[in-house]
Design a protein around this motif. Structure first.
Motif, mmCIF file in Angstrom:
data_model
loop_
_atom_site.group_PDB
_atom_site.id
_atom_site.type_symbol
_atom_site.label_atom_id
_atom_site.label_comp_id
_atom_site.label_asym_id
_atom_site.label_seq_id
_atom_site.Cartn_x
_atom_site.Cartn_y
_atom_site.Cartn_z
ATOM 1 N N PHE A 1 26.545 36.464 47.162
ATOM 2 C CA PHE A 1 27.275 36.785 48.380
ATOM 3 C C PHE A 1 28.001 38.120 48.232
ATOM 4 C CE2 PHE A 1 26.197 32.512 49.107
ATOM 5 C CZ PHE A 1 26.348 32.255 50.460
ATOM 6 N N THR A 2 28.020 38.885 49.326
ATOM 7 C CA THR A 2 28.723 40.168 49.324
ATOM 8 C C THR A 2 30.207 39.928 49.099
ATOM 9 O OG1 THR A 2 28.978 40.095 51.730
ATOM 10 C CG2 THR A 2 27.030 41.226 50.853
ATOM 11 N N GLY B 1 29.672 37.354 38.119
ATOM 12 C CA GLY B 1 29.895 36.749 39.420
ATOM 13 C C GLY B 1 29.635 37.715 40.551
ATOM 14 N N TRP B 2 29.404 38.989 40.213
ATOM 15 C CA TRP B 2 29.173 40.047 41.203
ATOM 16 C C TRP B 2 27.908 40.808 40.846
ATOM 17 C CZ3 TRP B 2 31.849 39.285 45.353
ATOM 18 C CH2 TRP B 2 33.085 38.636 45.248
ATOM 19 N N ALA B 3 27.464 41.641 41.769
ATOM 20 C CA ALA B 3 26.142 42.259 41.647
ATOM 21 C C ALA B 3 25.975 43.078 40.369
ATOM 22 C CB ALA B 3 25.854 43.127 42.878
ATOM 23 N N SER C 1 35.807 41.680 42.925
ATOM 24 C CA SER C 1 34.978 42.630 42.176
ATOM 25 C C SER C 1 35.642 43.982 42.012
ATOM 26 C CB SER C 1 33.624 42.811 42.873
ATOM 27 O OG SER C 1 33.796 43.368 44.159
ATOM 28 N N GLY C 2 36.877 44.140 42.570
ATOM 29 C CA GLY C 2 37.639 45.357 42.341
ATOM 30 C C GLY C 2 37.577 46.388 43.436
ATOM 31 N N LYS C 3 36.929 46.084 44.569
ATOM 32 C CA LYS C 3 36.847 47.048 45.663
ATOM 33 C C LYS C 3 38.071 46.936 46.556
ATOM 34 C CE LYS C 3 31.799 47.067 45.727
ATOM 35 N NZ LYS C 3 30.585 46.827 46.545
ATOM 36 N N VAL C 4 38.639 48.080 46.912
ATOM 37 C CA VAL C 4 39.846 48.094 47.740
ATOM 38 C C VAL C 4 39.521 47.599 49.148
ATOM 39 C CG1 VAL C 4 41.644 49.541 48.754
ATOM 40 C CG2 VAL C 4 40.857 49.987 46.423
#
Length: 516
Positions: free
Chosen positions: A179-180, A223-225, A503-506
Motif C-alpha cells: 500500500f502507498t 514495510g515500505w517499497a 516511511s519518512g515522507k513529509v
C-alpha cells in the motif's frame, strides 16, 4: 555509453525479462532455489549487534517446512497474508514460505497501530497475519483475523515435512500487495507481480552497482517499497546478501554497523543521511557506493558524503507503483557525472519525459514497468494515466534538461503559487537545511490575501539552537541570498517535529491545514 556497453545492457535486460515474465515463472525458484545452498542470503543483526548468517540452503529448508504448515492452515495460491514483524529470521522465512505457496504478501510496518493495519488487511482481503509477540496486541481489535505468532506455535510448523514443490504463478502472478504511504490521501493497494523482479534486478545492478564481494546494506524498512524491493526482493533475486538490522535507525547504530560489518555499499532515505550529516563524529568511512531514495536529496548532503563517507551520495527517484526508474546510476556501463540537484537519467528499461509539468513514464517504452492499476480502485488508477494510456503520470512536478537528466520540484499538490510565481518547496528547503541550526524543514504555501499564498517554513532545530525572531530573519535572508528574493519564507515556525508517513515522507498537506 559505448556500443559494447549498450549491447551488454540490452542483453542483460532481455535475459531478466524473459526469466521473470515467463508463464511458468516461480517466485521461490527465482528468489531462493536458484542459488547455491552455502551462499549467504542475509546477515541478521539484533539490537545488540549479535549476528546470525542465514544461507540460501537454510532459508530453503525452513521456508519449505513453514509452507507445509501454512498450507495446513488453509493458505493457498492467491491468498493475501499480512506479515507484521521486525527484520528477523522468521520474517524472511515467512515471506519465502508464502511465495512457495503462490500466496501474496501484504507488508505491515511495525510502527503501524491498529487502524493502519486494518486499512491494509481489509483493503487487501487478508485473513491471516503472521506476527511477533510484541506486535500481537495490535491485532486483537480486528475482527475475523487468523493470527500466527512467532514462538512455540510458529516453531512447531518448522518441523513439518518440506513442501514437495513450489507453486509457479507465472510472471503476472502476484508476489505482494503493497500500500502507498498516504502522503496525499488514503493508502492505495499496489499489486506487485513476479515480473517486477526484472525491475528490481535492474536497479540492484545498474542503479546501486552491488557487486560480488560488496558488503551491502539497504537500511530501509521492508514495510515500505524501498526496503521491500531493494532490501529483500532485489538482494534475493540478484544473489547479493543484505544486512537486516532489527533495531531503529540512529547515527550511532549506523556507525556501529558500518564498523562491525565493513559496509561498502549503503542505501537509505535522505532523512538518514541528514541525521548522519548533523553528527560531527560521523566521519572517516570509505564506502564504495552510497545511494539515497524516498525524497529529494539536498545538495549539502552530497557534499558532506564526499568527506564523511569517502564517496558522493547519489540521488535516485521512484515510487511504490514502479520502483526506482530515474537514477544517478553507479554501474560503469551507465554512470554519468552527477549534476547538482538532478535525480539523473532514466534507469535502463524505462523511458520518461515531462507531461503537463509532471514527470511521466512512457508505458510502451518502459518494459520494466509493472504497474497496471491500483487494487479495486479504477478511478484512482485512471488518474495515473493519460487518456490514451501512453503515459503514466507520477504526480511529481519536475523538468528534464537537454541531456535527459531529471530534476524534481515538488508534488503536484505542493507547488506554491505566490504573487504569480510557481515555487517548488524543495528548492527553498534545500537552502534552509544548510543552516547549522536546522535539522529538518518543510515548506508549504498558506493562504494570503495579497500574494495568494505565502511561503511558510516549519523548522526543526538542532539541539542547543535557540528559536526566535533573530534566527527566523537569518533563515529568510539565507534564502534571499542563496536562492531568490521572491521565494523566501514570509513566515517561519519552529516545531519539535514534522508530520511524516511511517516511511519518512513529509505530509505537507497536514502542515497546510495547521492553524498557527
Amino acid at each position: 555509453m559505448t556500443a559494447v556497453a549498450a549491447d551488454r545492457v540490452v542483453e542483460e535486460l532481455e535475459s531478466w525479462l524473459d526469466a521473470y515474465a515467463a508463464p511458468d515463472a516461480c517466485a521461490a525458484t527465482l528468489l531462493n532455489d536458484g542459488h547455491a545452498p552455502h551462499a549467504v542470503a542475509f546477515r541478521l543483526l539484533d539490537a545488540g549487534y549479535g549476528e546470525r548468517v542465514l544461507t540460501h540452503g537454510e532459508l530453503r529448508d525452513l521456508s519449505s517446512r513453514l509452507a507445509t504448515g501454512l498450507a495446513e492452515r488453509g493458505v493457498g495460491q492467491g491468498d493475501r497474508v499480512g506479515v507484521l514483524m521486525g527484520k528477523r529470521a522468521e520474517y524472511v522465512v515467512t515471506l519465502l514460505a508464502l511465495w512457495r505457496l503462490g500466496a501474496v504478501l501484504v507488508p505491515l510496518f511495525t510502527a503501524f497501530q491498529t487502524g493502519a493495519i486494518e486499512t491494509r488487511t481489509s483493503g487487501s482481503g487478508a485473513r491471516l497475519v503472521v506476527t511477533e509477540p510484541s506486535q500481537r496486541s495490535k491485532l486483537d481489535p480486528i475482527a475475523g483475523l487468523d493470527v500466527l505468532v512467532t514462538g512455540d506455535e510458529f516453531d512447531a510448523l518448522l518441523t513439518r515435512e518440506p513442501l514437495a514443490a513450489p507453486v509457479a504463478v507465472g510472471g503476472d502472478g502476484l508476489l505482494a500487495m503493497l500500500f502507498t504511504s498516504g502522503t496525499t490521501g488514503k493508502p492505495k493497494g499496489v499489486p506487485i507481480p513476479v515480473r517486477a523482479l526484472a525491475a528490481f534486478r535492474a536497479y540492484m545492478h545498474f542503479g546501486l552497482d552491488v557487486q560480488d564481494g560488496d558488503v551491502f546494506w539497504n537500511a530501509a524498512d521492508p514495510g515500505w517499497a524501498y526496503g521491500l524491493y531493494y532490501g529483500i526482493l532485489g538482494p534475493l533475486v540478484a544473489g547479493r546478501p543484505n544486512i537486516l538490522l532489527d533495531a531503529g535507525f540512529s547515527p550511532d547504530a549506523t556507525r556501529e554497523v558500518f564498523t562491525r560489518c565493513g559496509v561498502t555499499s549503503f542505501a537509505g532515505a535522505p532523512t538518514m543521511y541528514r541525521a548522519m550529516s548533523k553528527d560531527p563524529s560521523f566521519t572517516g568511512f570509505s564506502l564504495r557506493r552510497a545511494s539515497s531514495a524516498g525524497e529529494p536529496l539536498t545538495p549539502d548532503v552530497v557534499a558532506w558524503g564526499r568527506d564523511a563517507l569517502g564517496v558522493e551520495v547519489r540521488d535516485h527517484y521512484g515510487q511504490t507503483e514502479h520502483g526506482m526508474c530515474i537514477v544517478n546510476a553507479w554501474h560503469d556501463d551507465v554512470r554519468e557525472p552527477v549534476r547538482t540537484g538532478s535525480m539523473g537519467p532514466v534507469l535502463p528499461g524505462f523511458a520518461a519525459g515531462v507531461v503537463d509539468g509532471q514527470i511521466a513514464l512512457d508505458v510502451e517504452g518502459s518494459p520494466l514497468m509493472f504497474f497496471r492499476g491500483y487494487h479495486d480502485a479504477p478511478e484512482k488508477s485512471a488518474e495515473r494515466f493519460t487518456p490514451d494510456g501512453r503515459w503514466y503520470l507520477s504526480g511529481d512536478i519536475g523538468r528534464v534538461d537537454e541531456d535527459g537528466h531529471f530534476f524534481f520540484a515538488s508534488r503536484d499538490d505542493d507547488v506554491i503559487l505566490a504573487s504569480g510565481y510557481r515555487i517548488g518547496p524543495f528548492d527553498v528547503e534545500s537552502v534552509l537545511v544548510t543552516h547549522p541550526s536546522v535539522v529538518d524543514v518543510a515548506v508549504v504555501g498558506k493562504p494570503d490575501e495579497v500574494r495568494g499564498e505565502a511561503v511558510t517554513a516549519y523548522v526543526v532545530l538542532a539541539p542547543g539552537a535557540v528559536a526566535g525572531d533573530e534566527l527566523a530573519v537569518e533563515l529568510q535572508q539565507l534564502v534571499r541570498n542563496q536562492y531568490s528574493a521572491h521565494a523566501y519564507p514570509r513566515v517561519v515556525h519552529f516545531v519539535e517535529e514534522l508530520p511524516k508517513t511511517p516511511s519518512g515522507k513529509v505530509q505537507r498537506y497536514l502542515l497546510r491545514q495547521r492553524q498557527d
